[in-house]
Structures are given as C-alpha cells and as structure tokens.
Design a protein around this motif. Structure first.
Motif, PDB file in Angstrom:
ATOM      1  N   MET A 189      -3.595  -4.167 -11.042  1.00  0.00           N
ATOM      2  CA  MET A 189      -3.961  -5.553 -10.725  1.00  0.00           C
ATOM      3  C   MET A 189      -4.204  -5.703  -9.219  1.00  0.00           C
ATOM      4  O   MET A 189      -3.689  -4.909  -8.425  1.00  0.00           O
ATOM      5  N   PRO A 190      -4.985  -6.701  -8.814  1.00  0.00           N
ATOM      6  CA  PRO A 190      -5.106  -6.963  -7.371  1.00  0.00           C
ATOM      7  C   PRO A 190      -3.730  -7.335  -6.806  1.00  0.00           C
ATOM      8  O   PRO A 190      -3.060  -8.231  -7.324  1.00  0.00           O
ATOM      9  N   PHE A 191      -3.330  -6.624  -5.770  1.00  0.00           N
ATOM     10  CA  PHE A 191      -1.960  -6.762  -5.270  1.00  0.00           C
ATOM     11  C   PHE A 191      -1.959  -7.435  -3.904  1.00  0.00           C
ATOM     12  O   PHE A 191      -2.784  -7.130  -3.036  1.00  0.00           O
ATOM     13  N   ILE A 192      -1.008  -8.341  -3.718  1.00  0.00           N
ATOM     14  CA  ILE A 192      -0.830  -9.046  -2.449  1.00  0.00           C
ATOM     15  C   ILE A 192       0.387  -8.445  -1.766  1.00  0.00           C
ATOM     16  O   ILE A 192       1.517  -8.598  -2.239  1.00  0.00           O
ATOM     17  N   ASP A 193       0.153  -7.768  -0.662  1.00  0.00           N
ATOM     18  CA  ASP A 193       1.215  -7.067   0.054  1.00  0.00           C
ATOM     19  C   ASP A 193       1.579  -7.833   1.319  1.00  0.00           C
ATOM     20  O   ASP A 193       0.770  -8.605   1.861  1.00  0.00           O
ATOM     21  N   PHE A 194       2.802  -7.606   1.813  1.00  0.00           N
ATOM     22  CA  PHE A 194       3.186  -8.111   3.120  1.00  0.00           C
ATOM     23  C   PHE A 194       2.935  -7.021   4.161  1.00  0.00           C
ATOM     24  O   PHE A 194       2.781  -5.845   3.836  1.00  0.00           O
ATOM     25  N   THR A 195       2.880  -7.416   5.407  1.00  0.00           N
ATOM     26  CA  THR A 195       2.534  -6.475   6.466  1.00  0.00           C
ATOM     27  C   THR A 195       3.637  -5.440   6.666  1.00  0.00           C
ATOM     28  O   THR A 195       4.814  -5.726   6.426  1.00  0.00           O
ATOM     29  N   PRO A 196       3.286  -4.243   7.125  1.00  0.00           N
ATOM     30  CA  PRO A 196       4.309  -3.243   7.425  1.00  0.00           C
ATOM     31  C   PRO A 196       5.306  -3.784   8.445  1.00  0.00           C
ATOM     32  O   PRO A 196       4.955  -4.520   9.367  1.00  0.00           O
ATOM     33  N   GLY A 197       6.564  -3.403   8.266  1.00  0.00           N
ATOM     34  CA  GLY A 197       7.622  -3.918   9.128  1.00  0.00           C
ATOM     35  C   GLY A 197       8.419  -5.028   8.481  1.00  0.00           C
ATOM     36  O   GLY A 197       9.540  -5.317   8.893  1.00  0.00           O
ATOM     37  N   TRP A 198       7.840  -5.661   7.440  1.00  0.00           N
ATOM     38  CA  TRP A 198       8.588  -6.672   6.694  1.00  0.00           C
ATOM     39  C   TRP A 198       9.575  -5.976   5.750  1.00  0.00           C
ATOM     40  O   TRP A 198       9.266  -4.929   5.165  1.00  0.00           O
ATOM     41  N   ALA A 199      10.750  -6.569   5.586  1.00  0.00           N
ATOM     42  CA  ALA A 199      11.757  -5.982   4.702  1.00  0.00           C
ATOM     43  C   ALA A 199      11.274  -5.961   3.253  1.00  0.00           C
ATOM     44  O   ALA A 199      11.546  -5.006   2.510  1.00  0.00           O
ATOM     45  N   VAL A 204       9.439  -2.776  -1.465  1.00  0.00           N
ATOM     46  CA  VAL A 204       8.401  -2.560  -2.477  1.00  0.00           C
ATOM     47  C   VAL A 204       7.810  -1.163  -2.338  1.00  0.00           C
ATOM     48  O   VAL A 204       7.582  -0.464  -3.340  1.00  0.00           O
ATOM     49  N   ASP A 205       7.574  -0.725  -1.110  1.00  0.00           N
ATOM     50  CA  ASP A 205       7.069   0.638  -0.896  1.00  0.00           C
ATOM     51  C   ASP A 205       8.015   1.670  -1.502  1.00  0.00           C
ATOM     52  O   ASP A 205       7.580   2.611  -2.184  1.00  0.00           O
ATOM     53  N   ARG A 206       9.323   1.508  -1.248  1.00  0.00           N
ATOM     54  CA  ARG A 206      10.306   2.470  -1.772  1.00  0.00           C
ATOM     55  C   ARG A 206      10.293   2.481  -3.292  1.00  0.00           C
ATOM     56  O   ARG A 206      10.357   3.556  -3.923  1.00  0.00           O
ATOM     57  N   ALA A 207      10.213   1.306  -3.909  1.00  0.00           N
ATOM     58  CA  ALA A 207      10.256   1.229  -5.373  1.00  0.00           C
ATOM     59  C   ALA A 207       9.030   1.878  -6.002  1.00  0.00           C
ATOM     60  O   ALA A 207       9.141   2.598  -7.006  1.00  0.00           O
ATOM     61  N   PHE A 208       7.858   1.648  -5.440  1.00  0.00           N
ATOM     62  CA  PHE A 208       6.653   2.268  -5.989  1.00  0.00           C
ATOM     63  C   PHE A 208       6.674   3.783  -5.795  1.00  0.00           C
ATOM     64  O   PHE A 208       6.248   4.534  -6.679  1.00  0.00           O
ATOM     65  N   ARG A 209       7.155   4.239  -4.644  1.00  0.00           N
ATOM     66  CA  ARG A 209       7.262   5.690  -4.433  1.00  0.00           C
ATOM     67  C   ARG A 209       8.208   6.318  -5.448  1.00  0.00           C
ATOM     68  O   ARG A 209       7.917   7.381  -6.008  1.00  0.00           O
ATOM     69  N   ALA A 210       9.347   5.666  -5.683  1.00  0.00           N
ATOM     70  CA  ALA A 210      10.319   6.199  -6.647  1.00  0.00           C
ATOM     71  C   ALA A 210       9.740   6.240  -8.052  1.00  0.00           C
ATOM     72  O   ALA A 210      10.078   7.125  -8.854  1.00  0.00           O
ATOM     73  N   ALA A 211       8.853   5.282  -8.369  1.00  0.00           N
ATOM     74  CA  ALA A 211       8.232   5.239  -9.702  1.00  0.00           C
ATOM     75  C   ALA A 211       7.020   6.162  -9.791  1.00  0.00           C
ATOM     76  O   ALA A 211       6.400   6.268 -10.859  1.00  0.00           O
ATOM     77  N   LEU A 212       6.666   6.834  -8.662  1.00  0.00           N
ATOM     78  CA  LEU A 212       5.514   7.744  -8.602  1.00  0.00           C
ATOM     79  C   LEU A 212       4.219   7.020  -8.967  1.00  0.00           C
ATOM     80  O   LEU A 212       3.340   7.551  -9.660  1.00  0.00           O
ATOM     81  N   VAL A 213       4.100   5.785  -8.490  1.00  0.00           N
ATOM     82  CA  VAL A 213       2.918   4.961  -8.752  1.00  0.00           C
ATOM     83  C   VAL A 213       2.340   4.506  -7.409  1.00  0.00           C
ATOM     84  O   VAL A 213       3.073   4.079  -6.525  1.00  0.00           O
ATOM     85  N   GLU A 214       1.017   4.595  -7.281  1.00  0.00           N
ATOM     86  CA  GLU A 214       0.351   4.121  -6.074  1.00  0.00           C
ATOM     87  C   GLU A 214      -0.333   2.791  -6.349  1.00  0.00           C
ATOM     88  O   GLU A 214      -0.874   2.561  -7.432  1.00  0.00           O
ATOM     89  N   ARG A 215      -0.287   1.910  -5.355  1.00  0.00           N
ATOM     90  CA  ARG A 215      -0.969   0.619  -5.476  1.00  0.00           C
ATOM     91  C   ARG A 215      -1.945   0.476  -4.312  1.00  0.00           C
ATOM     92  O   ARG A 215      -1.727   1.052  -3.240  1.00  0.00           O
ATOM     93  N   ALA A 216      -2.994  -0.283  -4.538  1.00  0.00           N
ATOM     94  CA  ALA A 216      -3.988  -0.530  -3.495  1.00  0.00           C
ATOM     95  C   ALA A 216      -4.054  -2.033  -3.262  1.00  0.00           C
ATOM     96  O   ALA A 216      -4.574  -2.775  -4.107  1.00  0.00           O
ATOM     97  N   PRO A 217      -3.502  -2.530  -2.152  1.00  0.00           N
ATOM     98  CA  PRO A 217      -3.467  -3.976  -1.936  1.00  0.00           C
ATOM     99  C   PRO A 217      -4.855  -4.578  -1.772  1.00  0.00           C
ATOM    100  O   PRO A 217      -5.730  -4.010  -1.106  1.00  0.00           O
ATOM    101  N   ALA A 218      -5.054  -5.736  -2.401  1.00  0.00           N
ATOM    102  CA  ALA A 218      -6.282  -6.497  -2.217  1.00  0.00           C
ATOM    103  C   ALA A 218      -6.166  -7.432  -1.024  1.00  0.00           C
ATOM    104  O   ALA A 218      -7.169  -7.774  -0.392  1.00  0.00           O
ATOM    105  N   PHE A 219      -4.922  -7.872  -0.731  1.00  0.00           N
ATOM    106  CA  PHE A 219      -4.657  -8.756   0.394  1.00  0.00           C
ATOM    107  C   PHE A 219      -3.391  -8.280   1.104  1.00  0.00           C
ATOM    108  O   PHE A 219      -2.483  -7.737   0.468  1.00  0.00           O
ATOM    109  N   GLU A 220      -3.352  -8.505   2.399  1.00  0.00           N
ATOM    110  CA  GLU A 220      -2.140  -8.248   3.180  1.00  0.00           C
ATOM    111  C   GLU A 220      -1.877  -9.489   4.023  1.00  0.00           C
ATOM    112  O   GLU A 220      -2.739  -9.933   4.777  1.00  0.00           O
TER     113      GLU A 220
END
Length: 290
Positions: A189-199, A204-220
């Motif tokens: 799905m189109p994903f809305i991400d927060f900027t790097p440095g946000w908690a 979210v980055d850690r959880a996706f890495r642990a699930a071995l899934v990559e996402r491509a943000p549509a918005f930051e």
C-alpha cells in the motif's frame, strides 16, 4: 563578563540568529547584537560568524557556549538554593518532547504549576536525536522521549509507557481482514513515513526489518497532523502509537498479526545533580500522568 552576556550568547547559539534570540529574551535585536559585540571586543575574538543568511559559532564560540551554559546553570542553582531556604521555589525547566507525547504531560505540568507557580517551563519539541544532544549539552534539563538502548548511554532513564503501534487507514480502504493486518499487506500500500530521526520511524524501521519486509514510502512527513490528513484522504496508510491514533477517531485502525512495532516512552535526564525546579517536575511525571 557577566551572566547576562552569557545568556545572550547562549540564546543566539540555540536560536540560530539574533532576531530569534531577541524574541526569546524579549528585547530588541540591536540590544542582542550590541551585547555580543561588546563581549567579543572584551574577549578579543569573534564568537559568531555572521553572513547575510546565517549565524554560526566560530571555534571560540563553540568553546564558549558550553562553559557559559554551565555558569548559567550554577547561578540558577544558587538562586534556587536560596529560594528553597526561604520556603519558595522559582527557576526554569526546559523539557524536551516528541510530537504526540508532550500533550500527555499536562497533568504533571498542572501539578507543578499548582505547587510552584513561579517555576517557568519551556517545552522544546524535536526529533529524538536532537533532544538527546540537547540533554548532553545542557540546553534541555529533562525529556520525555522514546530512546533505544544505545541512545540511553550516559543518561539517567526511568520507564513510563510501553506501547504498541497500530496501522491507521481511511475507512474506505479495503483490507483482507477487518481488524488485523500483516507487514506484507502494508508494504503493498502507499505508505506514509515519518522523517529519519523520529522515534516512530525508528520503531517502524526495526519492525519491518525483523519481518523481512521492505516498504517504499509514498510520503514522508514531520508532523502527526499532516500524516493524519493524508490518511484521512486515503492517500496512504501510516503506523502510529495507539495513544496517538486515539486522537483521530475517524480513522480505521488495525493491529499487526504478530510482532507489532512498539515504542518505550521514558523520562530522561543527564547524570549529576538535579536542580530543585527540575526535581520538582520529575516528582510529578509518572506513568499515570503521561
């Protein structure tokens, strides 16, 4: 050299310019410029490099500001010690916060205000990395933030809240299940991400890495309200802590089937002696108050 001159230099350094420092100190800009210029003449060196577009510390300024902060803190502690001896507490506390968390401090701040009405609280909102650095350089007295283990090094930490994150989506968006979602489904799905440095982003980055899934943000974005508006108009989905999601009741929320992102909110302060005003606020920051 006096404390007022130190205060002005620190304000210019922290605010990034003479105009912003003047607003903070409630004086005209010419007074700030004159104070800095007089101190530079007294010391025989420039503390700031000034250009048309920016003001930056010189190497001498970089050395001066931490020492000036320490002197100002010592003077504040001396005043606070006298106030305590007289049975009253005054002073200033600078609190670092993340978006979506500081509003929950209202109960603690209300109790502090009722108990010590002369204590002034300055709230400074920013990314976790900036707040951590501010704790280390003394420009923030305490913070309510989510830090990972590495970020906690050298700081005193007290846990407050352990919270699960959920997926927020527009009610019109279709899902395979009514109330649950998988990382693989979200990644399509189109994903809305927060900027790097946000908690939130880090969790979210850690959880996706642990699930071995990559996402491509549509918005930051760097604003929770902006993220909620994008979700509301079905421009994407977003992962946010459950307590923040509760502030947007018109959005549809789904839990992750397994291993959801989580953040651990804590109250953090530097090591060493705690000023009385800071200690007074710390007493009121509890898990039930956040």
């Amino acid at each position: 050299m006096d404390l007022r001159q130190m205060e002005v230099v620190v304000a210019v350094a922290e605010e990034g310019g003479f105009t912003a420092a003047a607003r903070r100190l409630h004086v005209v800009q010419s007074a700030v410029s004159g104070t800095v210029r007089a101190l530079e003449q007294e010391m025989g060196t420039r503390l700031f490099d000034r250009t048309t577009h920016r003001v930056a510390l010189t190497p001498a300024g970089e050395a001066f500001v931490p020492a000036a902060r320490a002197a100002l803190r010592a003077a504040e502690q001396a005043r606070a010690a006298v106030d305590v001896a007289r049975g009253e507490l005054r002073g200033q506390v600078t609190v670092g916060t993340m978006q979506g968390v500081w509003v929950g401090l209202h109960r603690a701040l209300a109790r502090l205000r009722a108990e010590h009405p002369r204590v002034v609280v300055r709230l400074r909102q920013g990314p976790v990395a900036d707040i951590r650095e501010a704790l280390r350089d003394g420009s923030v007295d305490l913070a309510v933030v989510a830090l990972d283990r590495q970020q906690q090094r050298g700081l005193l930490v007290r846990p407050l809240v352990r919270e699960e994150m959920v997926l927020a989506a527009s009610p019109v968006r279709g899902f395979a299940q009514d109330d649950q979602v998988t990382f693989a489904e979200v990644a399509r799905m189109p994903f809305i991400d927060f900027t790097p440095g946000w908690a939130i982003r880090s969790a979210v980055d850690r959880a996706f890495r642990a699930a071995l899934v990559e996402r491509a943000p549509a918005f930051e974005v760097n604003d929770i309200v902006a993220a909620s508006e994008l979700v509301r108009h079905d421009l994407g989905v977003c992962v946010i802590p459950e307590s923040i999601a509760a502030r947007f009741p018109d959005l549809a929320l789904r839990r992750f089937v397994r291993n959801p992102p989580r953040w651990h909110v804590m109250v953090v302060r530097p090591r060493g002696e705690t000023p009385p005003a800071t200690a007074a606020l710390l007493r009121h920051i509890t898990p039930t108050a956040v």
